[in-house]
Motif scaffolding. Sequence first.
Motif, PDB file in Angstrom:
ATOM      1  N   LEU A  23       0.834  -1.197   0.000  1.00 35.45           N
ATOM      2  CA  LEU A  23       0.000   0.000   0.000  1.00 35.45           C
ATOM      3  C   LEU A  23       0.875   1.256   0.000  1.00 35.45           C
ATOM      4  O   LEU A  23       1.763   1.410   0.841  1.00 35.45           O
ATOM      5  N   VAL A  27      -2.506   5.946  -0.461  1.00 36.81           N
ATOM      6  CA  VAL A  27      -3.487   5.144  -1.187  1.00 36.81           C
ATOM      7  C   VAL A  27      -4.897   5.671  -0.928  1.00 36.81           C
ATOM      8  O   VAL A  27      -5.186   6.174   0.164  1.00 36.81           O
ATOM      9  N   ARG A  40      -2.968   5.077   3.959  1.00 38.19           N
ATOM     10  CA  ARG A  40      -2.735   3.677   4.333  1.00 38.19           C
ATOM     11  C   ARG A  40      -3.481   3.307   5.616  1.00 38.19           C
ATOM     12  O   ARG A  40      -4.085   2.250   5.706  1.00 38.19           O
ATOM     13  N   THR A 105      -1.826   2.315  -5.362  1.00 35.92           N
ATOM     14  CA  THR A 105      -2.103   3.730  -5.121  1.00 35.92           C
ATOM     15  C   THR A 105      -3.590   4.060  -5.091  1.00 35.92           C
ATOM     16  O   THR A 105      -3.975   5.059  -4.486  1.00 35.92           O
TER      17      THR A 105
END
Length: 120
Positions: A23, A27, A40, A105
Amino acid sequence: MATILQVAEAFSAHRFSEVYPFLHPEVTWTLVGAARLEGREQVVQACETALGQLAQTTSQVLRFKTVANADAVVIDTVTRYVDKKWQSSFVSACDIFEFTQGHLTAITSYTQEVDSSILG
């Protein structure tokens, strides 16, 4: 190192802990019609919450189709969930995963409970 296909498949199969190392810190996860998670920490928290809910059910994957290119993966699934009261539901989901340099992402998830009679 896992491929983007392996990372996406792990996420759609609810094997979230396999995905966490990939991650991106920024993200995003868009749950279409429901929420947008950013970062995240929010994504991991949502995954852990989902795992807690899934622990109360059994599941059977009826369809798991994947399309991938160099920086994106799309996974279409239909899963049957049965709760502890033996009530079942069928959920159709489509997850779109976007990657940059091997990091996840962006995730866009479309989910809909469906009538089992349309599954053929």
